[in-house]
Scaffold this active site. Structure first.
Site, short mmCIF file in Angstrom:
data_model
loop_
_atom_site.label_atom_id
_atom_site.label_comp_id
_atom_site.label_asym_id
_atom_site.label_seq_id
_atom_site.Cartn_x
_atom_site.Cartn_y
_atom_site.Cartn_z
N HIS A 133 105.44 61.16 -12.73
CA HIS A 133 104.77 62.23 -11.97
C HIS A 133 103.40 61.69 -11.55
O HIS A 133 102.82 60.87 -12.27
CB HIS A 133 104.62 63.42 -12.93
CG HIS A 133 104.09 64.67 -12.31
ND1 HIS A 133 102.76 64.87 -12.05
CD2 HIS A 133 104.72 65.80 -11.93
CE1 HIS A 133 102.60 66.08 -11.54
NE2 HIS A 133 103.77 66.67 -11.45
N ASP A 210 104.37 61.21 -21.84
CA ASP A 210 104.23 62.42 -21.04
C ASP A 210 105.41 63.33 -21.41
O ASP A 210 106.53 63.12 -20.96
CB ASP A 210 104.25 62.05 -19.56
CG ASP A 210 104.14 63.28 -18.67
OD1 ASP A 210 104.23 64.41 -19.20
OD2 ASP A 210 104.00 63.11 -17.44
N GLN A 213 107.96 67.59 -19.69
CA GLN A 213 109.31 68.11 -19.44
C GLN A 213 110.21 68.03 -20.67
O GLN A 213 111.42 68.29 -20.57
CB GLN A 213 109.97 67.34 -18.28
CG GLN A 213 109.25 67.46 -16.95
CD GLN A 213 109.32 68.86 -16.35
OE1 GLN A 213 110.08 69.72 -16.79
NE2 GLN A 213 108.50 69.11 -15.34
N LYS A 236 104.66 75.40 -18.88
CA LYS A 236 106.06 74.99 -18.70
C LYS A 236 106.91 75.37 -19.91
O LYS A 236 108.06 74.98 -20.02
CB LYS A 236 106.15 73.47 -18.48
CG LYS A 236 105.53 73.00 -17.16
CD LYS A 236 105.73 71.51 -16.99
CE LYS A 236 104.82 70.90 -15.96
NZ LYS A 236 105.18 71.20 -14.57
N CYS A 374 105.90 65.77 -6.55
CA CYS A 374 104.79 65.02 -7.20
C CYS A 374 105.25 63.64 -7.66
O CYS A 374 104.83 63.16 -8.73
CB CYS A 374 104.19 65.80 -8.36
SG CYS A 374 103.43 67.33 -7.85
N1 PMP Z 1 104.11 65.25 -16.04
C1 PMP Z 1 105.30 65.75 -15.68
C2 PMP Z 1 106.54 64.97 -16.02
C3 PMP Z 1 105.36 66.96 -15.02
O1 PMP Z 1 106.54 67.45 -14.66
C4 PMP Z 1 104.17 67.66 -14.73
C5 PMP Z 1 104.18 68.99 -13.99
N2 PMP Z 1 105.11 69.11 -12.98
C6 PMP Z 1 102.96 67.10 -15.13
C7 PMP Z 1 102.96 65.89 -15.78
C8 PMP Z 1 101.65 67.76 -14.85
O2 PMP Z 1 101.54 69.00 -15.49
P1 PMP Z 1 100.34 69.98 -15.16
O3 PMP Z 1 100.36 70.19 -13.68
O4 PMP Z 1 100.67 71.22 -15.92
O5 PMP Z 1 99.08 69.33 -15.62
#
Ligand code: PMP
Length: 420
Positions: A133, A210, A213, A236, A374
């Site tokens: 991401h 990370d 998910q 999430k 993203c």
């Molecule tokens: N890492 C991953 C794998 C994500 O899916 C996301 C959110 N889509 C993020 C980081 C970032 O999360 P946040 O926008 O809540 O900071």
């Protein structure tokens, strides 16, 4: 079709659980029940979380860690109680390594500044993967630009798995940090994290996982994984926006400088200089998101009540059903066919732009994503400008899947006609 899918008996009743989520009963477009399939982006909130936050503001609101009056003590207990709940939930080695941030993105940036900045120099390597991401890519690009370190990437193969053969070449003693996602927010791939962490540690690299998910969807055990840094977001996992976590292993915690300076993070301050409070407060400058932490604590209790094993098993079965059903749509291609998968299913439809598809589906009440998700480098690698993504949580049902497939079929017919 239904006969060919496994029975959905996982000790979890999605229809009953849906009743905990007021928003799932609403119609965004009149006459079209909401089919919410953008859970990888953010999940909906159960009443217990909404009520916990409202009650905090109604009954226990005060600033934390500062005043000696009773109400402030109650607020501080609520905030620190949430930290204890989170630490238990992810099996963190200890509570003071659990730092509240505004989300996964803020957690990663905190590591880049507080740990990466003083440690990285020219000649060092920060190893990432091609499936990250932007939140786990851009902060490292910025750190590399500031320090002269270089970035390297583990490639992703056609079915959406990491090319593990490349690790022998990429994981060298020059790697300071290996930062990678537990579960891909695009491909749904569940990476073999235990193995990756062991291999990174063997060359002396620290690991940032990370878990944005994964923590919401499956049991995650920091101690068993032995990762150095683990990040995720509350929103999430049924919690509020604006609160997230950075969990740090004790050895790394000692190595971290403060990032933001201000109130809460100090021990003694003179006009010229300051000394730092002990972790986690050293990394939580300013008034924290107390109500957010309280909401996250309530979300953790709610998820524990359902059971993370059950959630993971149910979502895997639901994803298999989605894949089988979507494959019946002419011209549809699923992106991400790893053996170990989550409830994230991305696809493209021949002759149609993902934005247009998402818009057509919205008319039926079906909320899915259409965009680069993203992950622009991954889009480029797969040769697509964007993708559609349906992502599931425990409150989604087979009826939701059937509604998705009906709506995608309608879109497919529309574009087939339009394209002549
Ligand atoms: N890492 C991953 C794998 C994500 O899916 C996301 C959110 N889509 C993020 C980081 C970032 O999360 P946040 O926008 O809540 O900071």
């Amino acid at each position: 079709m239904r006969a060919s899918v496994p029975s959905f008996d996982f000790g979890l009743d999605p229809v009953a659980l849906r009743r905990d989520f007021p928003i799932l009963a609403r119609e965004v477009h009149p006459g079209r029940p909401l089919v919410y399939l953008d859970n990888a982006s953010t999940t909906q909130k159960p009443l217990v979380v909404i009520e916990a936050m409202a009650e905090h503001y109604r009954e226990t609101n005060a600033n934390v860690h500062r005043a000696v009056y009773r109400l402030a003590e109650i607020a501080t207990d609520a905030y620190e109680g949430a930290r204890r709940a989170v630490a238990r939930f992810i099996h963190a080695p200890n509570e003071h390594g659990v730092i509240f941030t505004s989300g996964a993105t803020a957690s990663i940036n905190l590591v880049a500044h507080a740990w990466g900045q003083p440690r990285c120099k020219a000649g060092d390597v920060i190893l990432l993967t091609e499936m990250e991401h932007h939140s786990n890519l851009v902060p490292w690009q910025m750190l590399a630009a500031r320090t002269g370190a270089t970035l390297a990437f583990v490639p992703v193969n056609d079915i959406g798995e990491l090319e593990l053969e490349s690790l022998d070449r990429l994981l060298t003693p020059r790697v300071r940090l290996f930062a990678f996602t537990h579960v891909s927010n695009v491909l749904g791939t569940v990476n073999p994290v235990r193995d990756l962490i062991t291999r990174a540690h063997a060359v002396g690299a620290a690991v940032l996982l990370d878990a944005a998910q994964s923590v919401p969807h499956m049991p995650v055990d920091c101690r068993a994984l032995d990762c150095d840094f683990l990040v995720f977001s509350g929103h999430k996992m049924c919690g509020p926006t604006g609160i997230g976590v950075l969990a740090v292993k004790p050895e790394r915690l000692e190595e971290m400088d403060p990032f933001l300076g201000g109130g809460e993070m100090i021990s003694r301050v003179t006009l010229e200089q300051a000394t730092w409070a002990e972790p986690p407060h050293k990394f939580e400058a300013g008034t924290p998101h107390v109500a957010g932490a309280v909401g996250l604590g309530a979300a953790v209790a709610y998820l524990e009540g359902i059971g993370l094993e059950a959630i993971h098993a149910y979502e895997r079965a639901l994803a298999a059903y989605v894949m089988a059903r979507l494959e019946t749509v002419p011209g549809l291609r699923i992106h991400g066919r790893a053996t170990a998968r989550s409830g994230v299913v991305s696809f493209s439809l021949e002759g149609a732009h993902p934005h247009d598809i998402a818009q057509l589906l919205d008319q039926d009440g079906v909320a899915i994503r259409g965009g680069h998700l993203c992950a622009q480098p991954l889009m480029r690698k797969r040769g697509v400008p964007a993708l559609n993504r349906a992502s599931f949580y425990f409150y989604n049902t087979r009826d939701d899947v059937d509604a998705l497939v009906r709506s995608v079929l309608r879109a497919q017919e529309f574009f087939a006609r339009a394209n002549g």
